[in-house]
Design a protein around this motif. Structure first.
Motif, PDB file in Angstrom:
ATOM      1  N   GLY A  61      -8.051  14.085   9.494  1.00  0.00           N
ATOM      2  CA  GLY A  61      -8.191  12.522   9.047  1.00  0.00           C
ATOM      3  C   GLY A  61      -6.744  12.006   9.137  1.00  0.00           C
ATOM      4  N   THR A  62      -6.524  10.884   8.689  1.00  0.00           N
ATOM      5  CA  THR A  62      -5.286   9.978   8.734  1.00  0.00           C
ATOM      6  C   THR A  62      -4.709   9.820   7.274  1.00  0.00           C
ATOM      7  OG1 THR A  62      -6.254   7.839   9.112  1.00  0.00           O
ATOM      8  CG2 THR A  62      -5.485   8.977  10.765  1.00  0.00           C
ATOM      9  N   LEU A  63      -3.533  10.150   7.131  1.00  0.00           N
ATOM     10  CA  LEU A  63      -2.922   9.614   5.833  1.00  0.00           C
ATOM     11  C   LEU A  63      -1.705   9.069   5.967  1.00  0.00           C
ATOM     12  CD1 LEU A  63      -2.413  12.701   3.211  1.00  0.00           C
ATOM     13  CD2 LEU A  63      -1.190  10.371   2.908  1.00  0.00           C
ATOM     14  N   GLN A  64      -1.549   7.811   5.449  1.00  0.00           N
ATOM     15  CA  GLN A  64      -0.352   7.069   5.545  1.00  0.00           C
ATOM     16  C   GLN A  64       0.183   7.109   4.384  1.00  0.00           C
ATOM     17  OE1 GLN A  64      -1.644   3.585   7.986  1.00  0.00           O
ATOM     18  NE2 GLN A  64      -0.466   4.611   9.787  1.00  0.00           N
ATOM     19  N   LEU A  65       1.691   7.100   4.465  1.00  0.00           N
ATOM     20  CA  LEU A  65       2.483   6.619   3.145  1.00  0.00           C
ATOM     21  C   LEU A  65       3.346   5.750   3.558  1.00  0.00           C
ATOM     22  CD1 LEU A  65       3.946   7.440   0.725  1.00  0.00           C
ATOM     23  CD2 LEU A  65       5.145   9.123   1.705  1.00  0.00           C
ATOM     24  N   GLU A  66       3.065   4.422   2.787  1.00  0.00           N
ATOM     25  CA  GLU A  66       3.870   3.255   3.267  1.00  0.00           C
ATOM     26  C   GLU A  66       3.822   2.952   4.847  1.00  0.00           C
ATOM     27  OE1 GLU A  66       7.599   2.968   1.374  1.00  0.00           O
ATOM     28  OE2 GLU A  66       6.664   2.158  -0.504  1.00  0.00           O
ATOM     29  N   SER A  67       2.637   2.991   5.248  1.00  0.00           N
ATOM     30  CA  SER A  67       2.660   2.592   7.039  1.00  0.00           C
ATOM     31  C   SER A  67       2.835   3.727   7.730  1.00  0.00           C
ATOM     32  CB  SER A  67       2.923   1.251   7.232  1.00  0.00           C
ATOM     33  OG  SER A  67       2.499   0.449   6.217  1.00  0.00           O
ATOM     34  N   ASN A  68       3.477   4.933   7.261  1.00  0.00           N
ATOM     35  CA  ASN A  68       4.059   5.909   8.133  1.00  0.00           C
ATOM     36  C   ASN A  68       3.196   7.081   8.045  1.00  0.00           C
ATOM     37  OD1 ASN A  68       6.712   4.837   8.767  1.00  0.00           O
ATOM     38  ND2 ASN A  68       6.832   5.126   6.207  1.00  0.00           N
ATOM     39  N   ASN A  69       2.695   7.700   9.064  1.00  0.00           N
ATOM     40  CA  ASN A  69       1.864   9.012   9.288  1.00  0.00           C
ATOM     41  C   ASN A  69       2.666   9.969   8.323  1.00  0.00           C
ATOM     42  OD1 ASN A  69       0.173  11.139   9.760  1.00  0.00           O
ATOM     43  ND2 ASN A  69       0.515  10.722  11.972  1.00  0.00           N
TER      44      ASN A  69
ATOM     45  N   MET B 271       0.885  -1.338  -0.015  1.00  0.00           N
ATOM     46  CA  MET B 271      -0.143   0.007  -0.025  1.00  0.00           C
ATOM     47  C   MET B 271       0.895   1.269  -0.106  1.00  0.00           C
ATOM     48  SD  MET B 271      -3.272   0.733   0.324  1.00  0.00           S
ATOM     49  CE  MET B 271      -3.794  -0.806   0.936  1.00  0.00           C
ATOM     50  N   MET B 272       0.633   2.164  -0.895  1.00  0.00           N
ATOM     51  CA  MET B 272       1.380   3.349  -0.915  1.00  0.00           C
ATOM     52  C   MET B 272       0.734   4.578  -0.093  1.00  0.00           C
ATOM     53  SD  MET B 272       4.152   4.136  -2.523  1.00  0.00           S
ATOM     54  CE  MET B 272       5.222   5.558  -2.228  1.00  0.00           C
ATOM     55  N   PHE B 273      -0.479   4.608  -0.368  1.00  0.00           N
ATOM     56  CA  PHE B 273      -1.059   5.557   0.221  1.00  0.00           C
ATOM     57  C   PHE B 273      -2.354   5.146   0.852  1.00  0.00           C
ATOM     58  CE2 PHE B 273       1.041   8.633  -2.305  1.00  0.00           C
ATOM     59  CZ  PHE B 273       1.516   9.593  -1.449  1.00  0.00           C
ATOM     60  N   SER B 274      -2.537   5.393   2.015  1.00  0.00           N
ATOM     61  CA  SER B 274      -3.899   4.993   2.856  1.00  0.00           C
ATOM     62  C   SER B 274      -4.363   6.301   3.484  1.00  0.00           C
ATOM     63  CB  SER B 274      -3.587   3.735   4.050  1.00  0.00           C
ATOM     64  OG  SER B 274      -4.800   3.642   4.642  1.00  0.00           O
ATOM     65  N   ILE B 275      -5.550   6.496   2.900  1.00  0.00           N
ATOM     66  CA  ILE B 275      -6.343   7.816   3.355  1.00  0.00           C
ATOM     67  C   ILE B 275      -7.723   7.531   3.985  1.00  0.00           C
ATOM     68  CG2 ILE B 275      -7.114  10.098   2.439  1.00  0.00           C
ATOM     69  CD1 ILE B 275      -5.071   8.672   0.263  1.00  0.00           C
ATOM     70  N   LYS B 276      -7.992   8.047   5.285  1.00  0.00           N
ATOM     71  CA  LYS B 276      -8.957   7.816   6.031  1.00  0.00           C
ATOM     72  C   LYS B 276      -9.826   9.190   6.551  1.00  0.00           C
ATOM     73  CE  LYS B 276      -8.018   3.163   7.398  1.00  0.00           C
ATOM     74  NZ  LYS B 276      -7.331   2.553   8.421  1.00  0.00           N
ATOM     75  N   ASN B 277     -10.825   9.423   6.136  1.00  0.00           N
ATOM     76  CA  ASN B 277     -11.467  10.415   6.693  1.00  0.00           C
ATOM     77  C   ASN B 277     -10.866  11.856   6.404  1.00  0.00           C
ATOM     78  OD1 ASN B 277     -13.810   8.831   7.689  1.00  0.00           O
ATOM     79  ND2 ASN B 277     -12.471   8.493   9.439  1.00  0.00           N
ATOM     80  N   LEU B 278     -10.290  11.857   5.271  1.00  0.00           N
ATOM     81  CA  LEU B 278      -9.682  13.075   4.987  1.00  0.00           C
ATOM     82  C   LEU B 278     -10.602  14.382   4.544  1.00  0.00           C
ATOM     83  CD1 LEU B 278      -6.608  14.462   3.753  1.00  0.00           C
ATOM     84  CD2 LEU B 278      -7.583  14.167   1.536  1.00  0.00           C
ATOM     85  N   SER B 279     -10.208  15.388   5.412  1.00  0.00           N
ATOM     86  CA  SER B 279     -10.800  16.586   5.040  1.00  0.00           C
ATOM     87  C   SER B 279      -9.968  17.754   4.993  1.00  0.00           C
ATOM     88  CB  SER B 279     -11.853  17.006   6.435  1.00  0.00           C
ATOM     89  OG  SER B 279     -13.000  16.161   6.368  1.00  0.00           O
ATOM     90  N   PHE B 280     -10.370  18.707   3.991  1.00  0.00           N
ATOM     91  CA  PHE B 280      -9.196  19.842   3.930  1.00  0.00           C
ATOM     92  C   PHE B 280      -9.851  21.168   3.266  1.00  0.00           C
ATOM     93  CE2 PHE B 280      -6.474  22.344   0.990  1.00  0.00           C
ATOM     94  CZ  PHE B 280      -5.379  22.419   2.073  1.00  0.00           C
ATOM     95  N   ALA B 281      -9.600  22.167   4.003  1.00  0.00           N
ATOM     96  CA  ALA B 281     -10.097  23.486   3.270  1.00  0.00           C
ATOM     97  C   ALA B 281      -8.683  24.436   3.222  1.00  0.00           C
ATOM     98  CB  ALA B 281     -11.110  24.115   4.248  1.00  0.00           C
TER      99      ALA B 281
END
Lengths: 243, 218
Positions: free
Chosen positions: B58-66, B1-11
């Motif tokens: 939200g959480t954004l993981q890049l190769e299992s790293n925050n 998994m490269m990116f795992s994105i959960k509940n991402l909100s941005f403004a």
């Protein structure tokens, strides 16, 4: 309080003129206090206030150096301390503090003119009946600063994307990196101006002597009042200084 | 998994939301096409994924790293990104100098090996003859090719390509597709933003769409 850009320009010009006319430390402090008051009350945003603080912090070392240089190298006035070639005089201290305060004042007061769009400046100068070519010359200079700032931000982001941290480089490599980056930054910004001037030519800029504008820049009653009051105060202070 | 994105909100500036509770994943061996109308947030998503925009929830993981705990150097070791707007990807005065910076990063001295690799990259995208020309004398297409050449110097990373197909002729598009095919063969992935969707038909594993502040699989 939302003031018209023309009122802000008048205030900035008058305050900086007073800062240059008076070397007195207390006058400089008073002008800084007025500028801080304006920073918090005129079209104030958190972003702008943070930027001023960030700038003052960033330039604090240079301001300190200016203060020290003035104190050490100014020879006029009553000596307070003398040791070999070093001579600290009362006037040197006064000049040192005053000049450093003047720079602080300029940083604070100039921030009032930031974050204002190019078109707002265009409208303001047109309302003052400046000749169109002079108006464009002035606003282009303001626009160039924005352009330069944007290009600089792009470069900072590009360095981040490439995983380059300039701060961690040794001094020699850091200097080399700055030279490599700054030259194209200037080149890019200047070439964008060339495109702009070509676009202006194509739109027939300067062909007709008079221009009309869709949007007009109108002053509110309090703009007139502030402009009039500040010009009067400025005149009184200057006359008082001359007499 | 490269990116795992959960509940991402941005403004931007805490004003209008661009993303609202988005959850999706990007595999490290898949070529993903990202679609969306102008202004839907495609470029913003790229900026978030590359660590340029930090103010998201939200959480954004890049190769299992925050991602927020990673430094830009660590992110750049895993991701190669070309931003929208050809000039944004260039920092030096000439094509050769720019590619050289990708290699030495101001830390190492230039070497024969570096020179040979970058010569090949410049030649592949046909800018070797103008490699010493200043940026301001080059056309938009030529500047775009400098960025594309840098792909060949970052072969082992995950690619994020934001609008890199506009302004390219058929021959150059074919060259780009060939690079991406080779990338896929090596089990490496990419996120591509392009309005020329059809040219990637035989290449993409997944298409994502941004609509109504959401990212969903199409």
């Amino acid at each position: 309080m939302n003031l018209n850009l023309r009122t802000i320009i008048v205030l900035v010009v008058l305050i900086t003129s007073l800062a240059i006319s008076y070397i007195d430390v207390f006058v400089q402090i008073a002008l800084i206090l007025i500028s801080v008051l304006l920073l918090f009350s005129v079209n104030s945003t958190k972003h702008r206030r943070e930027r001023v603080w960030h700038r003052l912090k960033g330039l604090s070392f240079i301001l300190l150096m200016i203060l020290i240089t003035q104190i050490i190298f100014r020879r006029e006035g009553e000596p307070i301390f003398e040791w070999h070639i070093i001579k600290i005089t009362e006037m040197g201290i006064r000049y040192g503090i005053s000049i450093s305060l003047r720079y602080i004042l300029i940083i604070i007061i100039a921030s009032l003119l930031l974050d204002i769009s190019y078109s707002e400046y265009l409208k303001a100068f047109q309302a003052w009946k400046f000749p169109p070519k002079l108006t464009f010359l002035l606003t282009s200079t303001i626009h160039f600063l924005h352009l330069f700032q944007r290009n600089l931000k792009n470069i900072q982001e590009n360095l981040m994307i490439r995983g380059i941290k300039l701060k961690s480089l040794p001094l020699k490599k850091k200097l080399n990196a700055f030279i490599t980056i700054i030259l194209p930054l200037l080149g890019k910004s200047l070439s964008e101006i060339q495109f702009r001037s070509a676009a202006l030519e194509l739109k027939g800029f300067g062909v007709s002597a008079s221009r009309t504008s869709v949007y007009e820049d109108k002053l509110k009653w309090y703009d007139y009042l502030i402009q009039l009051a500040s010009i009067l105060i400025f005149a009184i202070v200057i006359i008082y200084k001359i007499i | 998994m490269m990116f795992s994105i959960k509940n991402l909100s941005f403004a931007y500036n805490h004003k209008d939301l661009i993303f609202k509770n988005c959850t999706f994943q990007l595999e490290s061996n898949q070529i993903v096409l990202l679609k969306g109308e102008n202004g839907s947030g495609k470029t913003t998503l790229c900026r978030i994924l590359t660590g340029l925009e930090k103010g998201f929830t939200g959480t954004l993981q890049l190769e299992s790293n925050n991602l927020q705990e990673l430094s830009n150097i660590q992110i750049a070791d895993m991701i190669f990104c070309l931003q929208q707007g050809s000039l944004r990807n260039i920092i030096a005065s000439t094509p050769e100098d720019d590619l050289a910076i990708w290699q030495h990063k101001f830390q190492q001295d230039d070497s024969d090996e570096f020179k040979s690799t970058r010569e090949k990259a410049l030649k592949y995208f046909r800018i070797n003859k103008i490699k010493q020309k200043p940026l301001w004398e080059l056309s938009n297409g030529q500047i775009k090719r400098i960025g594309l050449s840098a792909m060949l110097l970052n072969k082992n990373k995950y690619f994020i390509l934001d609008e890199q197909t506009s302004g390219l002729d058929k021959k150059l598009l074919d060259l780009l597709i060939a690079v991406l095919k080779n990338h896929k063969k090596k089990n490496l992935g990419a996120l591509i933003i392009s309005h020329k969707n059809k040219i990637f038909d035989n290449l993409v594993d997944k298409t994502l769409q941004i609509k109504d502040k959401q990212v969903f699989e199409k």
